[in-house]
Scaffold this motif. Structure first.
Motif, mmCIF file in Angstrom:
data_model
loop_
_atom_site.group_PDB
_atom_site.id
_atom_site.type_symbol
_atom_site.label_atom_id
_atom_site.label_comp_id
_atom_site.label_asym_id
_atom_site.label_seq_id
_atom_site.Cartn_x
_atom_site.Cartn_y
_atom_site.Cartn_z
ATOM 1 N N UNK A 188 0.830 -1.208 0.000
ATOM 2 C CA UNK A 188 0.000 0.000 0.000
ATOM 3 C C UNK A 188 0.861 1.253 0.000
ATOM 4 N N UNK A 189 1.848 1.312 0.919
ATOM 5 C CA UNK A 189 2.661 2.534 1.030
ATOM 6 C C UNK A 189 4.143 2.297 0.778
ATOM 7 N N UNK A 190 4.547 1.045 0.417
ATOM 8 C CA UNK A 190 5.932 0.686 0.085
ATOM 9 C C UNK A 190 6.885 0.767 1.274
ATOM 10 N N UNK A 191 6.374 0.919 2.480
ATOM 11 C CA UNK A 191 7.230 0.820 3.658
ATOM 12 C C UNK A 191 7.512 -0.655 3.941
ATOM 13 N N UNK A 192 8.711 -0.905 4.461
ATOM 14 C CA UNK A 192 9.045 -2.253 4.925
ATOM 15 C C UNK A 192 8.700 -2.332 6.410
ATOM 16 N N UNK A 193 7.912 -3.337 6.773
ATOM 17 C CA UNK A 193 7.516 -3.534 8.160
ATOM 18 C C UNK A 193 8.346 -4.656 8.765
ATOM 19 N N UNK A 194 9.081 -4.329 9.812
ATOM 20 C CA UNK A 194 9.887 -5.315 10.538
ATOM 21 C C UNK A 194 9.201 -5.565 11.872
ATOM 22 N N UNK A 195 8.860 -6.809 12.118
ATOM 23 C CA UNK A 195 8.107 -7.163 13.316
ATOM 24 C C UNK A 195 9.016 -7.832 14.353
ATOM 25 N N UNK A 196 8.466 -7.965 15.553
ATOM 26 C CA UNK A 196 9.221 -8.669 16.587
ATOM 27 C C UNK A 196 9.481 -10.114 16.193
ATOM 28 N N UNK A 197 8.601 -10.679 15.392
ATOM 29 C CA UNK A 197 8.827 -12.049 14.923
ATOM 30 C C UNK A 197 10.006 -12.139 13.966
ATOM 31 N N UNK A 198 10.504 -10.994 13.475
ATOM 32 C CA UNK A 198 11.691 -10.977 12.625
ATOM 33 C C UNK A 198 12.982 -10.870 13.428
ATOM 34 N N UNK A 199 12.881 -10.852 14.763
ATOM 35 C CA UNK A 199 14.089 -10.865 15.586
ATOM 36 C C UNK A 199 14.897 -12.118 15.260
ATOM 37 N N UNK A 200 16.201 -11.959 15.207
ATOM 38 C CA UNK A 200 17.030 -13.041 14.683
ATOM 39 C C UNK A 200 18.389 -13.030 15.372
#
Length: 680
Positions: A454-466
């Protein structure tokens, strides 16, 4: 026995139940923050008060209230060890508000309940400033305004929808002023912080990593940060946002080497970058952690307002204070880089340390590899390739339910379970590398994310913690090695990532939803939340000053904001006064006509009480002098008849469609008034 409906309840009962419902709406979001005993007590008290109102029974005595208040004070002190501070204060406000409903006898008590509710409504923003919280509190505001307006309508039994309509109109009229105050009121640092989240058992970033004590990992889908790239974004598999670097291991816990531990050989960063940089902007969610998350590697200080940051020798950027509110900063990173010493030096020795008495089978595996003639003289890079090949070819898997690991976590991973999530793989890999005399460490942060269509922002979530690793290679320095990518390429690539299994209820609700539709709805919701963050929560003083530049200020500062704010207040006050005068002039032409008649009589010397009705004035005129003369009596009678007709017009009940007739009669009376004269 048939119970009465809500609309047929006595007014006191109906109003009390409505107020209790609004209070419950305000308190409900706080139940996750206040102690369990406070939530249970508040719910029980409000149910008790509702039953008393429904049955028309008397309220408890003040001694009951004093006893409950004393118990709550003791419980609060026992829970928080203090009566001061945010959490203890919010708990006490909830207690005071709910107990106050038990002495809701007079309008004065109701007003105390309203104002406590308004304050408690604001405390919800101590814990969350999300769009959902704002929407819920807007509903609470309208409910409280409705109850407040209803309390100012003591006569009769007005419907709640009438009070709600008036409250909504008041809110709409005040909305432009609120918007202007939001835009121009000088932005100051928040007066409170946000609580740190408990990361145990949930995905997310932490300053340490305990291996093996979590039986299953629950993916946390909350947003950690949003990223907007100035140009084409790098491949998803290369998006490693660097956080804490963990190099000290005591057998169970990985953490950054404590500063108190002596180390005479501090390794310099020796960062060298090449190629074109990646420029992007990050909006970091509040986390009460002093870390500035950036892509590898970032040699220049990120551009941010109100905070200072420094880079450690492990390339981690650290702020001078924790992130307690939404933080936006601009970064320039170089995907092509080298860092760390190119030749072995004493400072690398700390990255070879292993605690005694742990993981004997892993140490034995390393010793067997070193004795194997096929690997004689192997370099560090070859040892890394050998370990990665083992992960790819011997049945290792990535799972959210690895079970609880014991004391020798690396042994269980390499030989028994062969399953785990990123922390198991990174920890076991570093232990094996150090056993092979290869300097290695763990890097934590976030990897990947998803691009919002929708807005081309990349969303990084807590589930992407690595968690991944870095090994030292001669002539190259520190090199990133991600063991998880060897076991589950989809975790660090563009494939579908793991998600926790749905429960029975969630499966029944969402199991039949089209996955594409669900993704589109999620993207739209994320875009809305992002706009809320960018334009509301992250509306900084710099944006205010930029706005002043756009409206004509050359070099605006905070003093100009004060001037603009004062001008808005003055103009709003004048506009409100003018509107009130115009509304009074337009709203009651009958009263205006009466005032004109009174002024005309006063000019003729006739005096009477300001509270006199037209009929009382008419009677007084018939008895006023000079009334004996036959020449003056018709004029007195004309005034009398005119006032009686005016009163009749006021209190008559015109039928539907007779509004024009009323205006015509009013105009006729106004014309007649011009010709009325009091006899001299």
């Amino acid at each position: 026995m048939k119970l009465p409906t809500f609309s047929h309840l006595p007014r006191d009962t109906r109003d009390t139940l409505f107020v209790l419902a609004v209070i419950a709406w305000v308190v409900a979001p706080l139940t996750q923050e206040i102690p369990l005993w406070c939530s249970l007590l508040s719910g029980a008290v409000m149910v008790w008060r509702g039953v008393l109102a429904w049955r028309g029974q008397p309220l408890p005595s003040k001694w009951w209230l004093m006893a409950l208040l004393g118990l709550c004070l003791a419980a609060t002190l026992l829970t928080f060890r203090t009566l001061l501070g945010r959490d203890a204060g919010v708990t006490m406000v909830v207690v005071l508000l709910t107990l106050k409903t038990l002495e809701l006898r007079a309008r004065r008590d109701a007003f105390v309940v309203f104002f406590l509710s308004f304050f408690l409504m604001l405390t919800n923003f101590f814990y969350s400033q999300s769009l959902l919280t704002a929407a819920a509190m807007l509903v609470a505001l309208l409910g409280l305004l409705t109850a407040l307006v209803n309390a100012h309508m003591p006569v009769g039994r007005p419907a709640l929808w009438q009070a709600g309509h008036l409250a909504g109109s008041m809110a709409l009229l005040g909305a432009p002023i609120m918007v202007l105050l939001f835009v121009f009121f000088p932005r100051v640092a928040p007066l409170w912080g946000l609580p740190s989240d408990a990361m145990t058992g949930r995905s997310g970033l932490s300053n340490s990593m305990t291996v093996g004590n979590i039986a299953s990992l629950a993916l946390d889908g909350s947003v950690a940060m949003r990223v907007r790239f100035d140009g084409p974004p790098p491949p998803q598999s290369t998006l490693y946002f660097r956080g804490p670097v963990l190099s000290y291991f005591d057998g169970r816990v990985w953490q950054a080497r404590p500063s108190a531990m002596p180390n005479r050989f501090r390794l310099p960063a020796e960062l060298q970058v090449s190629g074109e940089p990646v420029r992007y902007q990050i909006t970091l969610e509040p986390n009460r952690l002093p870390w500035l998350l950036v892509l590898d590697a970032t040699p220049q200080t990120p551009v941010l307002v109100g905070k200072t940051a420094r880079m450690t020798r492990e390339l981690q950027w650290i702020l001078d204070q924790p992130v307690t509110d939404l933080l936006r900063y601009e970064v320039q990173s170089y995907p092509n880089f080298q860092h760390g010493p190119r030749q072995f030096m004493p400072g690398l020795q700390e990255y070879l340390e292993l605690p005694a008495g742990f993981n004997p089978r892993t140490l034995q595996l390393a010793a067997e590899w070193q004795r194997d003639p096929r690997h004689a003289g192997a370099s560090n890079a070859q040892w890394v390739d050998l370990a990665m090949q083992r992960l790819r070819s011997e049945g290792y898997s990535y799972t959210l339910d690895p079970g609880i690991y014991g004391q020798h976590s690396a042994d269980e991973f390499w030989f028994d379970r062969k399953a785990g999530f990123c922390e198991h793989m990174a920890s076991s890999f570093v232990i094996l590398m150090r056993a092979l005399n290869v300097p290695a460490r763990i890097v934590t942060g976030y990897q990947g994310g998803e691009q919002n269509s929708v807005d081309d922002f990349w969303t990084v979530r807590q589930s992407d913690a690595h968690a991944w690793t870095e090994v030292w290679l001669a002539g190259q320095g520190w090199q990133r090695v991600d063991p998880t990518s060897a076991v589950a390429p989809g975790r660090t690539g563009t494939l579908q990532r793991l998600s926790p299994p749905r429960g029975v209820i969630a499966e029944a609700i969402f199991g039949t939803v089209n996955p594409a539709l669900a993704l589109n709805l999620r993207a739209a919701w994320d875009a809305v939340n992002n706009r809320w963050n960018q334009w509301v929560l992250n509306y900084t003083q710099n944006k205010q000053l930029d706005l002043l530049k756009n409206i004509g200020f050359k070099e605006p500062n905070w003093q100009d904001l004060i001037y603009v704010l004062c001008a808005i207040v003055v103009l709003s006050s004048l506009g409100g006064a003018a509107w009130n005068a115009w509304e009074r002039h337009q709203q009651d032409p009958w009263l205006r006509l009466l005032q004109q008649a009174v002024a005309k009589l006063h000019a003729a010397g006739i005096r009477f009480s300001p509270a006199s009705t037209p009929r009382q004035i008419a009677r007084q005129l018939l008895s006023a002098a000079p009334a004996a003369s036959p020449h003056t009596q018709p004029q007195q009678q004309a005034w009398h008849d005119w006032l009686i007709r005016l009163e009749a017009l006021r209190y008559a009940r015109p039928e539907a469609g007779q509004t024009g007739h009323f205006k015509h009669q009013l105009a006729t009376l106004h014309s007649e008034l011009k010709h009325l004269q009091w006899p001299k």
